[in-house]
Design a protein around this motif. Structure first.
Motif, mmCIF file in Angstrom:
data_model
loop_
_atom_site.group_PDB
_atom_site.id
_atom_site.type_symbol
_atom_site.label_atom_id
_atom_site.label_comp_id
_atom_site.label_asym_id
_atom_site.label_seq_id
_atom_site.Cartn_x
_atom_site.Cartn_y
_atom_site.Cartn_z
ATOM 1 N N THR A 59 26.452 60.672 14.773
ATOM 2 C CA THR A 59 27.396 60.402 16.237
ATOM 3 C C THR A 59 27.380 60.660 17.698
ATOM 4 O OG1 THR A 59 27.920 62.941 16.765
ATOM 5 C CG2 THR A 59 28.996 61.662 14.968
ATOM 6 N N ASP A 60 27.719 60.641 18.736
ATOM 7 C CA ASP A 60 27.912 60.424 19.849
ATOM 8 C C ASP A 60 27.130 61.383 20.360
ATOM 9 O OD1 ASP A 60 28.213 57.747 20.565
ATOM 10 O OD2 ASP A 60 29.745 57.580 21.203
ATOM 11 N N ASP A 61 28.101 62.502 19.490
ATOM 12 C CA ASP A 61 28.208 64.265 20.272
ATOM 13 C C ASP A 61 26.534 64.662 20.095
ATOM 14 O OD1 ASP A 61 30.676 64.263 21.003
ATOM 15 O OD2 ASP A 61 31.559 64.882 19.501
ATOM 16 N N GLN A 62 25.917 64.276 18.986
ATOM 17 C CA GLN A 62 25.187 64.876 17.990
ATOM 18 C C GLN A 62 23.606 64.106 18.855
ATOM 19 O OE1 GLN A 62 25.539 62.822 14.647
ATOM 20 N NE2 GLN A 62 25.130 64.371 13.023
ATOM 21 N N VAL A 63 23.613 62.795 19.709
ATOM 22 C CA VAL A 63 23.070 62.360 20.388
ATOM 23 C C VAL A 63 22.473 62.913 21.330
ATOM 24 C CG1 VAL A 63 21.848 60.650 22.243
ATOM 25 C CG2 VAL A 63 22.997 60.071 19.574
ATOM 26 N N GLU A 64 24.367 63.596 22.344
ATOM 27 C CA GLU A 64 24.375 64.563 23.281
ATOM 28 C C GLU A 64 23.993 65.449 22.932
ATOM 29 O OE1 GLU A 64 25.103 63.538 26.222
ATOM 30 O OE2 GLU A 64 25.357 61.229 25.716
ATOM 31 N N PHE A 71 10.636 55.275 29.655
ATOM 32 C CA PHE A 71 12.135 54.489 29.860
ATOM 33 C C PHE A 71 11.920 54.287 30.954
ATOM 34 C CE2 PHE A 71 11.358 58.730 26.859
ATOM 35 C CZ PHE A 71 11.439 58.234 25.631
ATOM 36 N N ASN A 72 13.187 53.129 30.715
ATOM 37 C CA ASN A 72 13.221 52.854 31.898
ATOM 38 C C ASN A 72 14.492 53.086 32.429
ATOM 39 O OD1 ASN A 72 10.820 50.729 31.694
ATOM 40 N ND2 ASN A 72 12.532 49.416 30.803
ATOM 41 N N SER A 73 15.815 54.275 31.723
ATOM 42 C CA SER A 73 16.557 54.263 31.873
ATOM 43 C C SER A 73 17.636 55.123 31.322
ATOM 44 C CB SER A 73 17.928 53.284 32.279
ATOM 45 O OG SER A 73 18.242 52.208 31.238
ATOM 46 N N VAL A 74 18.851 56.047 31.517
ATOM 47 C CA VAL A 74 18.711 57.026 30.735
ATOM 48 C C VAL A 74 19.380 56.483 29.246
ATOM 49 C CG1 VAL A 74 20.840 58.327 30.575
ATOM 50 C CG2 VAL A 74 19.448 58.917 32.979
ATOM 51 N N ASP A 75 20.017 55.244 29.350
ATOM 52 C CA ASP A 75 20.876 54.428 28.176
ATOM 53 C C ASP A 75 19.341 54.318 27.267
ATOM 54 O OD1 ASP A 75 23.433 54.389 29.527
ATOM 55 O OD2 ASP A 75 23.326 53.216 30.374
ATOM 56 N N ASP A 76 17.424 54.102 27.921
ATOM 57 C CA ASP A 76 17.029 53.801 27.186
ATOM 58 C C ASP A 76 17.142 55.324 26.576
ATOM 59 O OD1 ASP A 76 14.790 52.370 26.339
ATOM 60 O OD2 ASP A 76 13.601 52.328 28.057
ATOM 61 N N PHE A 77 16.306 56.213 26.741
ATOM 62 C CA PHE A 77 15.892 57.689 26.989
ATOM 63 C C PHE A 77 16.976 57.919 25.603
ATOM 64 C CE2 PHE A 77 16.719 61.893 27.403
ATOM 65 C CZ PHE A 77 15.977 62.290 26.182
ATOM 66 N N LYS A 78 18.451 57.397 25.986
ATOM 67 C CA LYS A 78 19.222 57.731 24.677
ATOM 68 C C LYS A 78 18.930 56.866 23.639
ATOM 69 C CE LYS A 78 22.344 59.889 27.225
ATOM 70 N NZ LYS A 78 24.285 59.984 27.869
ATOM 71 N N ALA A 79 18.862 55.524 23.783
ATOM 72 C CA ALA A 79 19.004 55.003 22.453
ATOM 73 C C ALA A 79 17.799 55.273 21.426
ATOM 74 C CB ALA A 79 18.380 53.203 23.185
ATOM 75 N N TYR A 80 16.734 55.543 22.127
ATOM 76 C CA TYR A 80 15.299 55.997 21.363
ATOM 77 C C TYR A 80 15.580 57.419 21.061
ATOM 78 C CZ TYR A 80 11.179 58.500 21.135
ATOM 79 O OH TYR A 80 10.373 59.471 20.662
ATOM 80 N N LEU A 81 16.244 58.125 21.695
ATOM 81 C CA LEU A 81 16.642 59.219 20.912
ATOM 82 C C LEU A 81 17.839 58.720 19.788
ATOM 83 C CD1 LEU A 81 17.867 62.029 23.399
ATOM 84 C CD2 LEU A 81 15.085 61.977 22.025
ATOM 85 N N ARG A 82 18.561 57.808 19.317
ATOM 86 C CA ARG A 82 19.511 58.008 18.538
ATOM 87 C C ARG A 82 18.320 57.188 17.269
ATOM 88 N NH1 ARG A 82 24.699 57.262 17.309
ATOM 89 N NH2 ARG A 82 24.914 56.859 20.151
ATOM 90 N N ARG A 83 17.523 56.357 17.862
ATOM 91 C CA ARG A 83 16.637 55.543 17.150
ATOM 92 C C ARG A 83 15.705 57.068 15.969
ATOM 93 N NH1 ARG A 83 15.458 51.969 20.850
ATOM 94 N NH2 ARG A 83 13.850 53.645 21.056
ATOM 95 N N ARG A 84 15.502 57.486 16.578
ATOM 96 C CA ARG A 84 14.945 58.703 15.737
ATOM 97 C C ARG A 84 15.262 59.672 15.482
ATOM 98 N NH1 ARG A 84 11.270 63.363 19.361
ATOM 99 N NH2 ARG A 84 13.469 64.210 18.788
ATOM 100 N N MET A 85 16.297 60.064 15.820
ATOM 101 C CA MET A 85 17.568 61.125 14.572
ATOM 102 C C MET A 85 18.089 60.391 13.923
ATOM 103 S SD MET A 85 19.696 62.414 18.122
ATOM 104 C CE MET A 85 20.646 63.123 16.409
ATOM 105 N N GLU A 86 18.406 59.184 13.727
ATOM 106 C CA GLU A 86 18.650 57.572 12.226
ATOM 107 C C GLU A 86 17.836 58.246 11.637
ATOM 108 O OE1 GLU A 86 21.986 54.767 14.592
ATOM 109 O OE2 GLU A 86 20.402 54.170 14.710
#
Length: 489
Positions: A132-137, A268-283
């Motif tokens: 979820t988005d909360d988990q990513v945050e 990472f190029n941006s905060v969104d890029d960083f969060k996308a990386y975290l989501r992929r790793r968490m998934e």
């Protein structure tokens, strides 16, 4: 050649093979020629000494012993073929019953037999975890906390603070033979309420929450009851009394989350890029954890519906593999097996029988079931699947081992072959598990475009890690009492 077979109860067979006297005589001459090639016989070039001369110098018995070794190596495959025996490993020459005529007794381990039960009767839903988005945050906050700046504060500790303390613990009621003190005074620090990615597990989960409300210099005593299935045997079902003296409280100031920050900590190029990386790793992590639990339970249920017959050497090899894994784990904890046995108050035989053997049986039978399913369903690997698995295996090995050291000890050709075998076995293992998952979850077979099958079909024989299999090895006979060479795990 005359053969007599006598099946045994341990999934091995005794084979008595009788040959013509002329067979042994011919091999006596071959043995003499081999001896003369290796030995220095005065007056003759290597391999040129006449048969009678070799007999006089080395004796009839020595030449006959060498001849029997050559004969057995040459004739053993023919024995298996004529007796229609599929062996699971090297046979043993148990006894030389006669030399005139040549008559030998072999003990041969049979290939495993798996009787598959009604696996389709097992139903188990498969629901891939969702991040979820909360988990990513929360994950983002965890990363920020690792770059936080600590500042001493004169107030009561609260969640999120970095606290330093001195702790000690003793049994409320010490078990028989144990001292009352369990943890002598020792320094400890923690962030109160550690995050999901770095869960606090020592001395127990959420231990640091007990100092919430305390100020620097204060002391607190509290008890904790450990569950009966605690991984530390000495703590199972025990209650400990802890004493904590708080040494300092520090507030953590998190850095600002912006593009500049994420560029500093990674590519990472941006905060969104960083969060996308975290989501992929968490998934990926969540899926791996879910799959481990799912397939552990599914395979255990399926194995329970099947019956297995295998020769003793297969279980012995699996026990050896489990023991080697234990040694590696202990080495990482700076402990050897002897120390571990003393702490556990066990002998090696007790450890093997009570703990290692059950694990080995479980691993072996799972592997045999996976192998049998791949055969029955005629599963094949596509070139794309093999290539993908090979690349992934190479990446994992590169991260886990010193490649330069490996290349110094193993030739590039052998290293490539070993990686290729490992990759193929992993890919086949995944394919079987996916098949079983789809069957158990009731997923209908979807029409998929046919892929070009790889030329080599993998037929795994024994497991190297849970559910993963090793390629089958060719069998040959060895002398009784000789130690079989086993590959390093």
């Amino acid at each position: 050649m005359k053969l007599e077979t006598k099946p045994r109860d341990d999934h091995q067979v005794n084979v008595i093979a009788e040959f013509e006297p002329s067979d042994l005589e011919a091999y006596m001459h071959r043995a003499a020629r081999q001896i003369s090639e290796r030995a220095k016989i005065p007056g003759f070039r290597p391999g040129k000494a006449p048969y009678p001369v070799v007999l006089r110098m080395y004796g009839d018995e020595a030449v006959r012993e060498q001849a029997i070794e050559i004969l057995v190596d040459d004739k053993y495959p023919a024995i298996l073929d004529e007796a229609k025996i599929e062996a699971s490993g090297a046979g043993k020459l148990e006894d030389i019953l006669s030399t005139n005529p040549p008559k030998f007794s072999f003990l041969i381990p049979l290939a495993p037999v798996v009787t598959v039960g009604d696996l389709a009767s097992i139903k188990k839903n498969y629901e891939e975890p969702v991040i979820t988005d909360d988990q990513v945050e929360k994950a983002v906050k965890n990363v920020l906390s690792s770059y936080a700046t600590p500042t001493d504060v004169d107030r009561a500790a609260k969640e999120g603070d970095l606290v330093k303390m001195e702790l000690s613990a003793e049994y409320v009621k010490a078990p028989e033979g144990e001292e009352k003190e369990f943890i002598a005074k020792t320094p400890h620090q923690a962030i109160i309420g550690e995050n999901d990615m770095r869960k606090e597990t020592w001395p127990f989960e959420d231990f640091s929450k007990n100092v919430i409300g305390m100020k620097t210099g204060e002391t607190k005593t509290f008890t904790h009851a450990y569950p009966k299935d605690d991984p530390v045997e000495k703590l199972q079902g025990q209650k400990l009394e802890f004493t904590v003296e708080l040494k300092s409280v520090q507030e953590l100031t998190l850095p600002e989350l912006n593009d500049e920050f994420v560029m500093k900590i990674g590519q990472f190029n941006s905060v969104d890029d960083f969060k996308a990386y975290l989501r992929r790793r968490m998934e990926a992590d969540a899926k791996a954890e879910y799959d481990n639990t799912y397939f552990d339970d599914l395979l255990d249920q399926m194995v329970a519906l099947c019956s297995f017959k295998y020769a003793p050497h297969m279980l012995d090899e699996e026990i050896h593999s489990v023991q080697h894994s234990l040694q590696d784990t202990l080495a990482q904890q700076q402990m050897d097996v002897d120390t571990y046995l003393k702490v556990r108050k066990l002998t090696m035989d007790e450890l093997v029988e009570k703990e290692l053997k059950p694990v080995a049986v479980r691993r072996l039978e799972r592997s045999l079931l996976v192998t049998e399913i791949s055969k029955q369903q005629k599963l094949e690997l596509s070139d794309e699947e093999l290539e993908s698995s090979f690349n992934q295996t190479v990446n994992e090995i590169s991260m886990s081992y010193d490649m330069k050291r490996m290349r110094r000890t193993i030739s590039n050709e052998k290293l490539s072959q070993a990686v290729a075998f490992e990759a193929a076995n992993r890919a086949m293992n995944r394919k079987v598990l996916e098949y079983l998952r789809d069957m158990a979850s009731g997923k209908s077979a979807e029409a998929k475009p046919e892929k070009k099958a790889a030329k080599a079909k993998m037929k795994p024989e024994t497991e190297s890690a849970e559910g993963e299999a090793k390629p089958k090895k060719a069998a040959r006979a060895k002398k009784a009492g000789a130690e079989e060479t086993k590959p390093a795990d």
